[in-house]
Design an enzyme around this catalytic site. Structure first.
Site, PDB file in Angstrom:
ATOM      1  N   CYS A  74       0.807  -1.298   0.139  1.00  0.00           N
ATOM      2  CA  CYS A  74       0.038   0.027  -0.211  1.00  0.00           C
ATOM      3  C   CYS A  74       1.090   1.258   0.065  1.00  0.00           C
ATOM      4  O   CYS A  74       1.849   1.330   0.665  1.00  0.00           O
ATOM      5  CB  CYS A  74      -0.869  -0.115   1.196  1.00  0.00           C
ATOM      6  SG  CYS A  74      -1.905   1.547   1.322  1.00  0.00           S
ATOM      7  N   CYS A 110      -6.883   0.463   1.730  1.00  0.00           N
ATOM      8  CA  CYS A 110      -5.941  -0.545   1.251  1.00  0.00           C
ATOM      9  C   CYS A 110      -6.195  -2.066   1.718  1.00  0.00           C
ATOM     10  O   CYS A 110      -5.992  -3.090   0.988  1.00  0.00           O
ATOM     11  CB  CYS A 110      -4.509  -0.260   1.768  1.00  0.00           C
ATOM     12  SG  CYS A 110      -3.854   1.187   0.621  1.00  0.00           S
ATOM     13  N   CYS A 174     -17.161  23.430  17.465  1.00  0.00           N
ATOM     14  CA  CYS A 174     -15.810  23.233  17.777  1.00  0.00           C
ATOM     15  C   CYS A 174     -15.273  24.563  18.230  1.00  0.00           C
ATOM     16  O   CYS A 174     -14.629  24.318  19.223  1.00  0.00           O
ATOM     17  CB  CYS A 174     -15.044  22.319  16.563  1.00  0.00           C
ATOM     18  SG  CYS A 174     -15.814  21.033  15.673  1.00  0.00           S
ATOM     19  N   CYS A 177     -15.880  26.173  21.610  1.00  0.00           N
ATOM     20  CA  CYS A 177     -14.920  25.657  22.853  1.00  0.00           C
ATOM     21  C   CYS A 177     -13.420  25.753  22.579  1.00  0.00           C
ATOM     22  O   CYS A 177     -12.548  26.476  23.417  1.00  0.00           O
ATOM     23  CB  CYS A 177     -15.197  24.270  23.111  1.00  0.00           C
ATOM     24  SG  CYS A 177     -16.643  23.896  23.787  1.00  0.00           S
ATOM     25  N   HIS A 178     -12.950  25.439  21.445  1.00  0.00           N
ATOM     26  CA  HIS A 178     -11.632  25.232  21.167  1.00  0.00           C
ATOM     27  C   HIS A 178     -10.582  26.519  20.844  1.00  0.00           C
ATOM     28  O   HIS A 178      -9.545  26.658  21.137  1.00  0.00           O
ATOM     29  CB  HIS A 178     -11.345  24.132  20.228  1.00  0.00           C
ATOM     30  CG  HIS A 178     -11.385  22.809  20.682  1.00  0.00           C
ATOM     31  ND1 HIS A 178     -10.546  22.088  21.297  1.00  0.00           N
ATOM     32  CD2 HIS A 178     -12.420  21.922  20.603  1.00  0.00           C
ATOM     33  CE1 HIS A 178     -10.745  21.122  21.679  1.00  0.00           C
ATOM     34  NE2 HIS A 178     -12.109  20.758  21.462  1.00  0.00           N
ATOM     35  N   ARG A 218     -11.098  10.266  19.034  1.00  0.00           N
ATOM     36  CA  ARG A 218     -11.007  11.364  19.930  1.00  0.00           C
ATOM     37  C   ARG A 218     -11.808  12.467  19.472  1.00  0.00           C
ATOM     38  O   ARG A 218     -12.556  12.906  20.114  1.00  0.00           O
ATOM     39  CB  ARG A 218      -9.392  11.970  20.016  1.00  0.00           C
ATOM     40  CG  ARG A 218      -9.362  13.167  21.202  1.00  0.00           C
ATOM     41  CD  ARG A 218      -9.675  12.297  22.541  1.00  0.00           C
ATOM     42  NE  ARG A 218      -9.615  13.419  23.619  1.00  0.00           N
ATOM     43  CZ  ARG A 218     -10.852  14.253  23.731  1.00  0.00           C
ATOM     44  NH1 ARG A 218     -11.847  14.119  22.923  1.00  0.00           N
ATOM     45  NH2 ARG A 218     -10.743  14.878  24.906  1.00  0.00           N
ATOM     46  N   CYS A 222     -15.240  13.908  21.512  1.00  0.00           N
ATOM     47  CA  CYS A 222     -15.980  15.120  21.719  1.00  0.00           C
ATOM     48  C   CYS A 222     -17.464  15.422  21.047  1.00  0.00           C
ATOM     49  O   CYS A 222     -18.318  16.053  21.595  1.00  0.00           O
ATOM     50  CB  CYS A 222     -15.094  16.205  20.933  1.00  0.00           C
ATOM     51  SG  CYS A 222     -14.200  17.264  22.151  1.00  0.00           S
TER      52      CYS A 222
HETATM   53  C1  HEC Z   1     -18.309  21.917  24.812  1.00  0.00           C
HETATM   54  C2  HEC Z   1     -17.001  22.258  24.424  1.00  0.00           C
HETATM   55  C3  HEC Z   1     -16.204  21.388  23.361  1.00  0.00           C
HETATM   56  C4  HEC Z   1     -16.877  21.386  21.998  1.00  0.00           C
HETATM   57  C5  HEC Z   1     -17.900  21.964  21.286  1.00  0.00           C
HETATM   58  C6  HEC Z   1     -15.835  20.440  21.238  1.00  0.00           C
HETATM   59  N1  HEC Z   1     -14.688  20.163  22.189  1.00  0.00           N
HETATM   60 FE1  HEC Z   1     -13.223  19.184  21.642  1.00  0.00          FE
HETATM   61  N2  HEC Z   1     -12.768  19.268  23.600  1.00  0.00           N
HETATM   62  C7  HEC Z   1     -13.202  19.937  24.599  1.00  0.00           C
HETATM   63  C8  HEC Z   1     -12.506  19.771  25.754  1.00  0.00           C
HETATM   64  C9  HEC Z   1     -13.016  20.086  27.338  1.00  0.00           C
HETATM   65  C10 HEC Z   1     -11.444  18.739  25.654  1.00  0.00           C
HETATM   66  C11 HEC Z   1     -10.332  18.460  26.363  1.00  0.00           C
HETATM   67  C12 HEC Z   1     -11.121  17.409  27.646  1.00  0.00           C
HETATM   68  C13 HEC Z   1     -10.212  16.105  27.907  1.00  0.00           C
HETATM   69  O1  HEC Z   1      -9.271  15.864  27.315  1.00  0.00           O
HETATM   70  O2  HEC Z   1     -11.019  15.513  28.842  1.00  0.00           O
HETATM   71  C14 HEC Z   1     -11.437  18.604  24.285  1.00  0.00           C
HETATM   72  C15 HEC Z   1     -10.534  17.622  23.374  1.00  0.00           C
HETATM   73  C16 HEC Z   1     -10.443  17.630  22.092  1.00  0.00           C
HETATM   74  C17 HEC Z   1      -9.570  16.692  21.354  1.00  0.00           C
HETATM   75  C18 HEC Z   1      -8.370  16.209  21.994  1.00  0.00           C
HETATM   76  C19 HEC Z   1      -7.611  17.228  22.709  1.00  0.00           C
HETATM   77  C20 HEC Z   1      -6.089  17.579  21.995  1.00  0.00           C
HETATM   78  O3  HEC Z   1      -5.570  18.603  22.589  1.00  0.00           O
HETATM   79  O4  HEC Z   1      -5.576  16.998  21.096  1.00  0.00           O
HETATM   80  C21 HEC Z   1      -9.843  17.222  20.103  1.00  0.00           C
HETATM   81  C22 HEC Z   1      -9.124  16.564  18.944  1.00  0.00           C
HETATM   82  C23 HEC Z   1     -10.987  17.740  19.860  1.00  0.00           C
HETATM   83  N3  HEC Z   1     -11.341  18.015  21.040  1.00  0.00           N
HETATM   84  C24 HEC Z   1     -11.858  18.192  18.801  1.00  0.00           C
HETATM   85  C25 HEC Z   1     -12.892  18.470  18.694  1.00  0.00           C
HETATM   86  C26 HEC Z   1     -13.537  19.114  17.517  1.00  0.00           C
HETATM   87  C27 HEC Z   1     -13.331  18.556  16.043  1.00  0.00           C
HETATM   88  C28 HEC Z   1     -14.813  19.468  17.833  1.00  0.00           C
HETATM   89  C29 HEC Z   1     -16.143  19.641  16.842  1.00  0.00           C
HETATM   90  C30 HEC Z   1     -16.671  18.867  16.406  1.00  0.00           C
HETATM   91  C31 HEC Z   1     -15.063  19.681  19.446  1.00  0.00           C
HETATM   92  N4  HEC Z   1     -13.634  19.193  19.809  1.00  0.00           N
HETATM   93  C32 HEC Z   1     -15.886  20.297  20.025  1.00  0.00           C
HETATM   94  C33 HEC Z   1     -14.391  20.417  24.354  1.00  0.00           C
HETATM   95  C34 HEC Z   1     -14.948  20.587  23.412  1.00  0.00           C
END
Ligand code: HEC
Length: 264
Positions: A74, A110, A174, A177-178, A218, A222
């Site tokens: 692959c 693959c 996303c 929050c992020h 992961r 979320c």
């Molecule tokens: C309500 C708030 C919230 C929303 C909406 C949200 N997240 Fe998160 N996300 C978090 C929190 C809080 C963490 C870390 C929590 C933990 O590790 O327990 C996290 C962790 C993650 C991580 C892993 C952490 C890292 O640092 O790599 C990823 C990847 C991620 N989110 C992607 C997404 C994506 C894509 C979306 C949209 C579809 C999304 N999240 C929507 C709150 C949110």
């Protein structure tokens, strides 16, 4: 369509809940605890759980499929048989499947096109292990996702759209929050933005869950935690989000952590 994933239920979880979590009592730091657990595994077993997944993935990688071929045939982005650093350049466009693929969907593709498995014969756990093995060969690699092909640009744009799509009475996404809460802590966990390297720790073994999570796992976690339907594994929304998140991490100059990562 793809928007539905974000639209349906983001509203369910309010920022009020988020703030309440943040202000909950403060026990020990989950990341320090993870480091302690990691050390304990190393001292007790001499190996980390994630490494066992990678080891299993290596065996599966070299297992012959119904076609008689192993996954060595692959192309994971740098030509057949080359695995070093490929995780760092994915998602990218593959002319053979005419799709932009992340590592997980590429393994899935693959196993069908090269190895001759039927989709229903492919176990998620096997894809998870193989992904972990291949990703481990990009440990500490600089992330290099730079969309150029029109299909890659389209994926990036779709991913950005999914990332920012605000929905429901609470107007969640996303990004809400992020991006807006980047650098703050929710349930003691720091929330990161793509520019802060979001995504650079996966695949990871989470000792609290005693499970290995890939990036798709992961992201689904979320989706689940905010109560909205999660996208199918290997589907467009996953690949689009990965393209967007990792392209932003690339612009900001991030590298992967030691993969598979060990976390809370
Ligand atoms: C309500 C708030 C919230 C929303 C909406 C949200 N997240 Fe998160 N996300 C978090 C929190 C809080 C963490 C870390 C929590 C933990 O590790 O327990 C996290 C962790 C993650 C991580 C892993 C952490 C890292 O640092 O790599 C990823 C990847 C991620 N989110 C992607 C997404 C994506 C894509 C979306 C949209 C579809 C999304 N999240 C929507 C709150 C949110």
């Amino acid at each position: 369509m793809k928007r539905i994933y974000l639209l349906t239920g983001l509203a369910l979880l309010g920022l009020g809940a988020l703030v309440a979590y943040t202000q909950a009592q403060k026990p020990l730091d989950p990341f320090e605890e993870a480091m302690r657990q990691r050390q304990m595994y190393l001292e007790t077993f001499g190996v980390l759980p994630g490494e066992l997944f990678a080891e299993e993935g290596k065996e599966l990688f070299h297992r012959k499929g119904p076609s008689g071929k192993t996954l060595e045939a692959c192309d994971f982005g740098k030509g057949p048989g080359v695995l070093e650093g490929v995780y760092a350049i994915l998602p990218k466009y593959f002319p053979d499947s005419k799709r932009v693929e992340d590592l997980e969907s590429r393994v899935y593709t693959c196993m069908q096109t090269v190895q001759g498995y039927k989709p229903q014969e492919i176990k998620r756990d096997e894809v998870r292990a193989i992904t972990t093995y291949i990703a481990s060969l990009s440990s500490k690699a600089k992330i290099q996702v730079v969309p150029k092909h029109p299909a890659e640009l389209a994926m990036y744009n779709l991913g950005r759209e999914l990332w920012y799509t605000r929905a429901g009475p609470r107007d969640m996404s996303c990004a809400v929050c992020h991006d807006q809460y980047a650098g703050q802590r929710v349930r003691l966990s720091p929330v990161r933005s793509p520019k802060q390297g979001l995504g650079n720790e996966w695949p990871a073994y989470r000792f609290e869950e005693d499970r290995l999570y890939t990036f798709e796992d992961r992201i689904n976690f979320c989706y689940e935690s905010i109560g909205i339907p999660k996208p199918e594994f290997y589907s467009e929304p996953h690949i689009a989000l990965a393209t967007y998140i990792l392209a932003e991490a690339t612009k900001a100059g991030h590298s992967f952590e030691e993969l598979p990562f060990f976390t809370r």
